[in-house]
Write a protein that holds these residues in place. Structure first.
Motif, PDB file in Angstrom:
ATOM      1  N   GLU A 167     -10.751   0.976   3.552  1.00 28.80           N
ATOM      2  CA  GLU A 167     -11.186  -0.579   2.384  1.00 28.80           C
ATOM      3  C   GLU A 167      -9.763  -0.185   1.351  1.00 28.80           C
ATOM      4  O   GLU A 167      -9.670  -1.296   0.432  1.00 28.80           O
ATOM      5  CB  GLU A 167     -12.506   0.031   1.859  1.00 28.80           C
ATOM      6  CG  GLU A 167     -13.678  -0.419   2.917  1.00 28.80           C
ATOM      7  CD  GLU A 167     -14.856  -0.210   2.375  1.00 28.80           C
ATOM      8  OE1 GLU A 167     -15.375   0.094   1.076  1.00 28.80           O
ATOM      9  OE2 GLU A 167     -15.782  -0.819   3.186  1.00 28.80           O
ATOM     10  N   LEU A 168     -10.034   1.103   0.912  1.00 30.33           N
ATOM     11  CA  LEU A 168      -8.901   1.104  -0.159  1.00 30.33           C
ATOM     12  C   LEU A 168      -7.432   1.480   0.271  1.00 30.33           C
ATOM     13  O   LEU A 168      -6.644   1.889  -0.744  1.00 30.33           O
ATOM     14  CB  LEU A 168      -9.260   2.187  -1.270  1.00 30.33           C
ATOM     15  CG  LEU A 168     -10.988   2.323  -1.411  1.00 30.33           C
ATOM     16  CD1 LEU A 168     -10.872   3.479  -2.081  1.00 30.33           C
ATOM     17  CD2 LEU A 168     -11.224   0.365  -2.456  1.00 30.33           C
ATOM     18  N   GLU A 169      -6.982   2.015   1.039  1.00 32.39           N
ATOM     19  CA  GLU A 169      -5.639   2.886   1.864  1.00 32.39           C
ATOM     20  C   GLU A 169      -5.659   2.795   2.730  1.00 32.39           C
ATOM     21  O   GLU A 169      -7.137   2.809   3.822  1.00 32.39           O
ATOM     22  CB  GLU A 169      -5.229   4.147   0.601  1.00 32.39           C
ATOM     23  CG  GLU A 169      -6.777   5.482   0.887  1.00 32.39           C
ATOM     24  CD  GLU A 169      -6.166   6.950   0.684  1.00 32.39           C
ATOM     25  OE1 GLU A 169      -5.486   6.703   0.120  1.00 32.39           O
ATOM     26  OE2 GLU A 169      -7.634   6.814   0.624  1.00 32.39           O
TER      27      GLU A 169
ATOM     28  N   THR B  47       0.986  -0.252  -0.149  1.00 36.43           N
ATOM     29  CA  THR B  47      -0.306  -0.415   0.227  1.00 36.43           C
ATOM     30  C   THR B  47       0.864   0.789   0.092  1.00 36.43           C
ATOM     31  O   THR B  47       1.449   1.204   0.982  1.00 36.43           O
ATOM     32  CB  THR B  47      -0.839   0.107   1.035  1.00 36.43           C
ATOM     33  OG1 THR B  47      -1.575  -1.190   1.445  1.00 36.43           O
ATOM     34  CG2 THR B  47      -1.601   1.439   0.995  1.00 36.43           C
TER      35      THR B  47
ATOM     36  N   THR C 238      -8.234  -7.476   4.860  1.00 33.00           N
ATOM     37  CA  THR C 238      -9.313  -8.499   3.950  1.00 33.00           C
ATOM     38  C   THR C 238     -10.512  -8.828   4.694  1.00 33.00           C
ATOM     39  O   THR C 238     -10.428  -8.982   6.113  1.00 33.00           O
ATOM     40  CB  THR C 238      -8.268  -9.748   3.713  1.00 33.00           C
ATOM     41  OG1 THR C 238      -7.317  -8.901   3.480  1.00 33.00           O
ATOM     42  CG2 THR C 238      -9.458 -10.502   2.196  1.00 33.00           C
TER      43      THR C 238
ATOM     44  N   GLU D 238      -3.849  -2.879   5.742  1.00 30.70           N
ATOM     45  CA  GLU D 238      -4.071  -3.393   4.897  1.00 30.70           C
ATOM     46  C   GLU D 238      -5.274  -4.198   5.407  1.00 30.70           C
ATOM     47  O   GLU D 238      -4.937  -5.663   5.908  1.00 30.70           O
ATOM     48  CB  GLU D 238      -4.354  -4.386   3.239  1.00 30.70           C
ATOM     49  CG  GLU D 238      -5.485  -4.627   2.564  1.00 30.70           C
ATOM     50  CD  GLU D 238      -5.133  -5.497   1.080  1.00 30.70           C
ATOM     51  OE1 GLU D 238      -5.226  -6.346   0.389  1.00 30.70           O
ATOM     52  OE2 GLU D 238      -4.210  -4.633   0.773  1.00 30.70           O
TER      53      GLU D 238
ATOM     54  N   TYR E 235     -16.328  -6.611   8.082  1.00 30.17           N
ATOM     55  CA  TYR E 235     -15.221  -6.794   7.732  1.00 30.17           C
ATOM     56  C   TYR E 235     -14.899  -7.143   9.306  1.00 30.17           C
ATOM     57  O   TYR E 235     -15.711  -7.138  10.342  1.00 30.17           O
ATOM     58  CB  TYR E 235     -14.102  -5.239   8.207  1.00 30.17           C
ATOM     59  CG  TYR E 235     -13.674  -4.482   6.515  1.00 30.17           C
ATOM     60  CD1 TYR E 235     -12.808  -4.567   6.532  1.00 30.17           C
ATOM     61  CD2 TYR E 235     -15.001  -3.914   5.924  1.00 30.17           C
ATOM     62  CE1 TYR E 235     -12.248  -4.925   4.474  1.00 30.17           C
ATOM     63  CE2 TYR E 235     -14.374  -3.829   4.135  1.00 30.17           C
ATOM     64  CZ  TYR E 235     -13.191  -3.991   4.140  1.00 30.17           C
ATOM     65  OH  TYR E 235     -13.080  -3.946   3.082  1.00 30.17           O
TER      66      TYR E 235
ATOM     67  N   THR F 286     -13.927   6.278   3.094  1.00 31.37           N
ATOM     68  CA  THR F 286     -14.090   4.721   3.389  1.00 31.37           C
ATOM     69  C   THR F 286     -13.225   4.327   4.210  1.00 31.37           C
ATOM     70  O   THR F 286     -12.800   2.874   4.530  1.00 31.37           O
ATOM     71  CB  THR F 286     -13.532   3.509   1.820  1.00 31.37           C
ATOM     72  OG1 THR F 286     -11.929   3.940   1.637  1.00 31.37           O
ATOM     73  CG2 THR F 286     -14.506   4.309   0.593  1.00 31.37           C
ATOM     74  N   TRP F 287     -12.867   4.667   4.926  1.00 28.84           N
ATOM     75  CA  TRP F 287     -11.884   4.644   6.350  1.00 28.84           C
ATOM     76  C   TRP F 287     -12.526   3.940   7.304  1.00 28.84           C
ATOM     77  O   TRP F 287     -14.225   4.195   7.727  1.00 28.84           O
ATOM     78  CB  TRP F 287     -12.303   6.388   7.307  1.00 28.84           C
ATOM     79  CG  TRP F 287     -10.774   6.830   5.940  1.00 28.84           C
ATOM     80  CD1 TRP F 287     -11.220   7.926   5.877  1.00 28.84           C
ATOM     81  CD2 TRP F 287      -9.665   6.397   5.713  1.00 28.84           C
ATOM     82  NE1 TRP F 287     -10.139   8.256   5.009  1.00 28.84           N
ATOM     83  CE2 TRP F 287      -9.050   7.829   5.041  1.00 28.84           C
ATOM     84  CE3 TRP F 287      -8.545   5.715   5.760  1.00 28.84           C
ATOM     85  CZ2 TRP F 287      -7.754   8.145   4.377  1.00 28.84           C
ATOM     86  CZ3 TRP F 287      -7.690   6.065   5.342  1.00 28.84           C
ATOM     87  CH2 TRP F 287      -7.058   6.734   4.291  1.00 28.84           C
TER      88      TRP F 287
END
Length: 334
Positions: free
Chosen positions: A75-77, A3, A313, A311, A279, A232-233
């Motif tokens: 979710e993305l970073e 990331t 998953t 990250e 999650y 998206t945190w």
């Protein structure tokens, strides 16, 4: 894939001011990365309390001799940034990702043949035989000067559907105990930690983390809660630090954790057949408690990585327990 942790800083106005000798202070017309790298005095330029935005996330310039940092995972970073003001007022900002260290593993709890991991912090290539029990990367941002760390848990407000106050309290306690006792998935037995994450009490107060994704100021209370986070945190941790003479780094004096309450895709049973895109709250809480005690993000290899991997998953609870690097940095720091 690893990331990327990249920060950009929004320009902020700088007030005209005078230096201690009565002359005009060397203050730039706007606050930027370049200006800070050339040296900006927060006292002379009246910057204490000014907000710096990092990829849309906010930190406030702290008082001299103090600092504030944020670790966020989504979710993305994921992102890390910190702002500190030296005792004489010099402003420092770090926002392009932490330095990942390779720890020499303590032979007291692991065979010395594992001291050199077969993965490198400079590559994001995952080898077929990768194991979180061989990976020894770690990042230390700061640490508590004392090992007896108290926090308050908000057990009543903004809990997601299906999560009772009792269940929230139980999983938060278990996540904290994972770090206090070195619970791990590698069969390693090492209990010589001078660390005790202790829940002081239940509270109805909120963490000092704002819905617009910014860390507030140090209020002397370490609070863990659910609350709104933009975008998206998934979770945020803010830590506030003081400079202590004779110590090599800033010392944590306050830390808050917030888990996003605006989403419904949370689970407490990540391995169940009904989990799909959800999650694991406990895995995230264990990760955030790692930030709470001063540890940063480490290498990401695309699977069941270390607890402090940047990250998470869906439907993966592996971060509930520590891996080799998590345990090693715990023993090195506490």
């Amino acid at each position: 894939m690893a990331t990327a942790l990249v920060a950009t800083f929004a320009a902020a106005p700088v007030n005209a001011a005078t230096s201690p000798d009565g002359g005009e202070a060397d203050c730039p017309s706007s606050l930027s990365v370049d200006a800070i790298s050339r040296g900006v005095n927060a006292i002379e330029c009246n910057l204490v309390g000014a907000e710096i935005r990092v990829d849309g996330l906010g930190l406030y310039v702290p008082e001299p001799g103090t600092g504030v940092s944020m670790e966020a995972i989504g979710e993305l970073e994921a992102i890390h940034s910190e702002v500190s003001t030296s005792p004489d007022g010099v402003l420092s900002v770090e926002g392009d990702g932490p330095d990942v260290l390779r720890l020499a593993v303590n032979s007291a709890f692991v065979d010395s043949s594992l001291e050199d991991s077969h993965v490198s912090a400079q590559t994001d290539t995952r080898e077929p035989d990768y194991s979180r029990c061989l990976e020894n990367s770690a990042t230390v941002n700061a640490n508590w000067f004392i090992g007896y760390v108290e926090y308050e848990l908000n057990t009543t407000e903004n809990l997601p559907p299906g999560l009772s106050p009792a269940a929230w309290e139980a999983l938060a306690l278990e996540s904290a105990e994972t770090w206090s006792n070195g619970h791990n998935s590698c069969g390693l037995n090492y209990t010589q930690f001078d660390l005790n994450l202790f829940r002081l009490l239940n509270t109805t107060s909120n963490s000092n983390i704002n819905a617009d994704t910014s860390c507030g100021t140090n209020d002397g209370r370490s609070i863990v809660d659910f609350g709104p986070l933009d975008g998206t945190w998934l979770g945020w941790t803010c830590t506030w630090t003081n400079w202590v003479p004779g110590r090599p780094s800033y010392t944590i004096v306050d830390a808050d954790v917030r888990i996003d309450s605006t989403r419904s895709n949370w689970t407490t049973s990540p391995n169940s057949s009904g989990c799909s895109g959800d999650y694991d709250i406990q895995a995230l809480m264990t990760h955030e408690f790692g930030h709470f005690i001063g540890f940063g993000h480490v290498s990401e290899w695309g699977g069941a990585d270390l607890t402090m991997s940047p990250e998470l998953t869906p439907c993966d609870g592996s971060a509930r327990l520590l891996g080799l690097g998590d345990l090693a940095v715990l023993s090195e720091t506490y």
